[in-house]
Structure formats: C-alpha cells, structure tokens
Design an enzyme around this catalytic site. Structure first.
Site, PDB file in Angstrom:
ATOM      1  N   LYS A  14       0.987  -1.196   0.142  1.00 42.82           N
ATOM      2  CA  LYS A  14       0.073  -0.033   0.101  1.00 42.82           C
ATOM      3  C   LYS A  14       0.981   1.279   0.061  1.00 42.82           C
ATOM      4  O   LYS A  14       2.012   1.063   0.246  1.00 42.82           O
ATOM      5  CB  LYS A  14      -0.861  -0.050   1.233  1.00 42.82           C
ATOM      6  CG  LYS A  14      -0.104   0.072   2.573  1.00 42.82           C
ATOM      7  CD  LYS A  14      -1.177  -0.292   3.615  1.00 42.82           C
ATOM      8  CE  LYS A  14       0.000  -0.338   4.845  1.00 42.82           C
ATOM      9  NZ  LYS A  14      -0.945  -0.568   6.191  1.00 42.82           N
ATOM     10  N   ARG A  61     -10.490   0.662  15.499  1.00 43.96           N
ATOM     11  CA  ARG A  61     -10.178   1.479  14.333  1.00 43.96           C
ATOM     12  C   ARG A  61     -11.261   1.079  13.304  1.00 43.96           C
ATOM     13  O   ARG A  61     -11.901   1.696  12.926  1.00 43.96           O
ATOM     14  CB  ARG A  61      -8.579   1.747  13.748  1.00 43.96           C
ATOM     15  CG  ARG A  61      -8.555   2.392  12.761  1.00 43.96           C
ATOM     16  CD  ARG A  61      -7.101   2.592  12.244  1.00 43.96           C
ATOM     17  NE  ARG A  61      -6.389   1.187  11.934  1.00 43.96           N
ATOM     18  CZ  ARG A  61      -5.347   0.764  11.546  1.00 43.96           C
ATOM     19  NH1 ARG A  61      -4.464   1.801  11.268  1.00 43.96           N
ATOM     20  NH2 ARG A  61      -4.976  -0.133  10.995  1.00 43.96           N
ATOM     21  N   TYR A 102      17.687  28.962  10.145  1.00 36.65           N
ATOM     22  CA  TYR A 102      16.355  29.736  10.764  1.00 36.65           C
ATOM     23  C   TYR A 102      16.180  29.677  11.993  1.00 36.65           C
ATOM     24  O   TYR A 102      16.335  28.674  12.647  1.00 36.65           O
ATOM     25  CB  TYR A 102      15.367  28.957  10.001  1.00 36.65           C
ATOM     26  CG  TYR A 102      14.832  29.249   8.487  1.00 36.65           C
ATOM     27  CD1 TYR A 102      14.610  30.512   7.979  1.00 36.65           C
ATOM     28  CD2 TYR A 102      14.782  28.307   7.722  1.00 36.65           C
ATOM     29  CE1 TYR A 102      14.558  30.850   6.683  1.00 36.65           C
ATOM     30  CE2 TYR A 102      14.564  28.453   6.289  1.00 36.65           C
ATOM     31  CZ  TYR A 102      14.432  29.733   5.735  1.00 36.65           C
ATOM     32  OH  TYR A 102      14.216  30.010   4.425  1.00 36.65           O
ATOM     33  N   MET A 138      13.399  24.117   3.601  1.00 37.32           N
ATOM     34  CA  MET A 138      12.614  23.255   2.293  1.00 37.32           C
ATOM     35  C   MET A 138      13.668  22.538   1.485  1.00 37.32           C
ATOM     36  O   MET A 138      13.463  21.325   1.066  1.00 37.32           O
ATOM     37  CB  MET A 138      11.695  24.192   1.793  1.00 37.32           C
ATOM     38  CG  MET A 138      11.139  23.768   0.792  1.00 37.32           C
ATOM     39  SD  MET A 138       9.867  24.744  -0.448  1.00 37.32           S
ATOM     40  CE  MET A 138       9.182  25.455   0.839  1.00 37.32           C
TER      41      MET A 138
HETATM   42  C1  PLP Z   1      -0.297  -1.966   6.821  1.00 41.51           C
HETATM   43  C2  PLP Z   1      -0.786  -2.906   7.501  1.00 41.51           C
HETATM   44  C3  PLP Z   1      -0.083  -4.045   7.693  1.00 41.51           C
HETATM   45  C4  PLP Z   1       1.436  -4.143   7.587  1.00 41.51           C
HETATM   46  O1  PLP Z   1       2.074  -3.570   8.668  1.00 41.51           O
HETATM   47  P1  PLP Z   1       3.570  -3.432   8.894  1.00 41.51           P
HETATM   48  O2  PLP Z   1       3.698  -2.614  10.442  1.00 41.51           O
HETATM   49  O3  PLP Z   1       3.977  -2.284   7.741  1.00 41.51           O
HETATM   50  O4  PLP Z   1       4.165  -4.719   8.825  1.00 41.51           O
HETATM   51  C5  PLP Z   1      -0.674  -5.181   8.129  1.00 41.51           C
HETATM   52  N1  PLP Z   1      -2.005  -5.442   8.307  1.00 41.51           N
HETATM   53  C6  PLP Z   1      -2.787  -4.092   8.251  1.00 41.51           C
HETATM   54  C7  PLP Z   1      -4.164  -4.397   8.371  1.00 41.51           C
HETATM   55  C8  PLP Z   1      -2.307  -2.967   7.666  1.00 41.51           C
HETATM   56  O5  PLP Z   1      -3.016  -2.121   7.371  1.00 41.51           O
END
Ligand code: PLP
Length: 359
Positions: free
Chosen positions: A35, A131, A254, A302
């Site tokens: 993802k 969640r 800065y 930046m």
């Molecule tokens: C992103 C995600 C993972 C992977 O998590 P990592 O900590 O990157 O291994 C596994 N399960 C779900 C539901 C996720 O959203």
C-alpha cells in the site's frame, strides 16, 4: 551537474528481506503489504520483484490494486479498507481482487459483487484496536451470513495496536479476544491472519495462517533485532554543495536554533523537507558524510540542511552524503526527528529522482 539529491531503491535487498521474512514465518502464507506506493518504494517494481516470493499482496484501496493489475500483477491482492460504496465493490469484483469486510454495511455490496472464491473475503474483527472491524458479539451472525451467501472459505483477520511492545497488556487482551472469537465459530476453524512486521519480529504468540508484513520487507525494524539481517531498501543520498567556517557563538540556519560552541566547519547539503527529509530532525541527528557520521545542526529548511563537519577535514564540496540507508538506519533518524521510519519512507516527495537497482 544537476542537483545530486536522489533516492535509490535496492530491489535485491527487498527480495532478500522477503526471504528472511519467509524464514521467520515457517508454514505461513505471506501477504506483502505494498500500500501507499509500497511505502514510497514504487508499488509496481516492488510487486514485480516480490511476486515470485510471496503468496499475495495487500493495498489500502482498489485504485492501488488497479495499478498493479495494469502492470500485469496476477497474484491475489487484498483491499485492506474494503469497498467504500457499492460501485467500489463492483470494481473489486471486476478486478478479481480480494476484499476486507470491516463493517456490517459493506456486506450487501460484497454479496452482490464478489465472486464466490476461496479466501477472497476477509472479515475483520475488532479485538481492541478500535479503528476498523466488526464487534466480536456480531461475529457468529455475520459469519453465517457469509457462509449462507456462498462464501465458503472467508478468512478471519484482526490487527494489533501495540505489536512493537510484545508483552504489553493491550496485546495480551487482544490475543485473548482473538482466541475467544475463534472458539465461538463453528468448525472447521477458518483461515486466519493477525501478524504485521512488529508482531512477526517480536514472535508474538498469536495464531494465524497468513502473515501481513510491510515495513520489515523494506528494511524497517532492522536495528531492533539485528539477527534478522534485514537490509535497507531505500537510501536517500546527496552531496555537499557548500562549506563555510562559522565563528564560535554564531548561529546557523532559521531561528538561530544552533549556536556554534567552537569555531566550526559547516557543510550545506541540498536536501530538505521539500524532498521528504523530516523537518523536525533535531540538532545532532546523524548524517553520513565522506565515510563519517556527522551531526545535523540548525533547522531543516525546505531545500537544504546544515551539518557540522568540524571533526572531518576530508569532507568537502562534492563529498558523498547519505541521509538514510545502509549507514544511517531509517529508524534511528526517525527517532532523532520524533517520528517513525514509516513516515520517512512514505513522505519522500517527487522532487528527488528515484532509481531502482538490482533485479
Ligand atoms: C499496513 C498494514 C499491515 C502491515 O504493517 P507493517 O507494520 O508495515 O508490517 C498489516 N495489516 C494491516 C491491516 C495493515 O493496514
């Protein structure tokens, strides 16, 4: 020469980490999380590299899966957030994707548009993260609804809130809820999935046929358990563009955040938060220059950062710089910037060029 700031993605390291993950999870099926553009590493090249080494992929939403299908990825792809509406469920069905069902309201959409295939519906259970996921007391009814609708092999999944702390009370409670939920289902026991990277590395005693690593595949968490031999996949590199002497007592950058405690040699490097370097990196955050670890000094701009090279006279204009990668572990830099390595990976902007090596 153009601005020398660039990101390198080492696909051989990615394949290596997938093999390590296999070794750590004997007998499990491996779903690689790609993802968010494979955590900023490029979803298509990463999925192409991983395809021979894993059993399935996971993305957040259908559009991410669409890109992978367009690139010829034919392995199963699970949509972790499930359909957002009935049209989205149709897209998921048309692309032959797998989907999570995290809420009761998604059920009719999935029943209408998903083909009846093994393992293509993953029912998500809320064991305490609060969640996503259905409540445990609704599980038996929703489970039988799925079976009656003809999904004969749904997978039951959950997600852990605090896997980094293996022995935490929260994880223990989630594990209990998980066990109870499984026991409440009629036999045969369904296929299950619970473990992300931290849970795999922490070897948490929670059952599941499928593991769902993301971060560890990209070389995150490598420092927490050195014996896993995970290799960093992403490196952010540049070169020193200017060097100056700063008198004791003068400030740099800065807000004058850093004041030279001695006559200092300061290198300016053309990378900043506009590239994805964390703006909150503190004075002292590690930067690798010409073979040495040197402290970041002054606020991140930046486009640029400033680094104290007083102790390394060989460092000069054109010296090689690594912001993170093999020498500066991403988790270490993240800690110095009050964040996590996941944000550094995913927030690389489009400004530094990305190059893929290996494979
Ligand atoms: C992103 C995600 C993972 C992977 O998590 P990592 O900590 O990157 O291994 C596994 N399960 C779900 C539901 C996720 O959203």
């Amino acid at each position: 020469m153009p601005r020398p700031t660039h990101v390198t993605i080492d696909l051989d390291a990615l394949a290596h980490n997938a093999r390590i993950t296999r070794r750590l999870t004997p007998g499990k099926r491996l779903m690689a999380c790609v993802k968010a553009d494979a955590y900023g590493h490029g979803a298509v090249p990463c999925a192409q590299t991983l395809a021979p080494l894993v059993d399935a992929f996971a993305v957040a939403h259908a559009e991410e899966a669409h890109n992978l299908r367009d690139a010829g990825i034919s392995l199963p792809i699970l949509v972790l957030e499930g359909p957002f509406d009935v049209a989205d469920a149709k897209t998921i069905g048309d692309l032959a994707l797998w989907t999570v069902v995290h809420s009761h309201h998604q059920l009719p959409w999935v029943i209408e548009h998903l083909p009846r295939e093994n393992a293509n519906v993953w029912l998500k259970l809320d064991t305490g993260m609060h969640r996503l996921g259905i409540q445990i007391d609704t599980l038996p009814a929703i489970w039988s609804q799925l079976l009656e609708a003809g999904f004969h092999d749904p997978v039951l999944m959950t997600h852990l809130a605090f896997a980094e702390q293996g022995s935490s009370e929260l994880t223990r409670q989630q594990a209990n809820q998980w066990r109870e939920a499984l026991a409440s289902l009629p036999s045969p026991t369904p296929h299950t999935s619970a473990l992300n990277s931290a849970a795999i590395i922490g070897d948490l005693p929670i059952s599941g046929d499928w593991v769902r690593p993301g971060y560890m595949l990209y070389g995150g968490l490598s420092a927490s358990v050195p014996t896993t031999e995970l290799r960093p996949v992403m490196s952010l590199r540049s070169e020193v563009m200017a060097v100056r002497h700063v008198p004791q007592g003068d400030s740099v950058g800065y807000g004058g955040r850093w004041i030279a405690p001695r006559p200092s040699r300061i290198a300016t490097v053309p990378v900043g938060y506009g590239d994805g370097y964390p703006r909150h990196a503190a004075n002292g955050a590690p930067v690798w220059i010409e073979g040495h670890e040197c402290p970041l000094v002054g606020r991140v701009s930046m486009d640029m950062v400033t680094v104290d090279i007083t102790d390394h006279p060989n460092a000069t204009i054109g010296s090689a710089v690594e912001l993170w990668g093999k020498h500066i572990g991403i988790d270490r830099l993240a800690q110095a910037a009050d964040t996590i390595g996941y944000t550094l990976m995913t927030q690389i902007s489009s400004r530094p060029g990305r190059q893929w090596t290996g494979h």
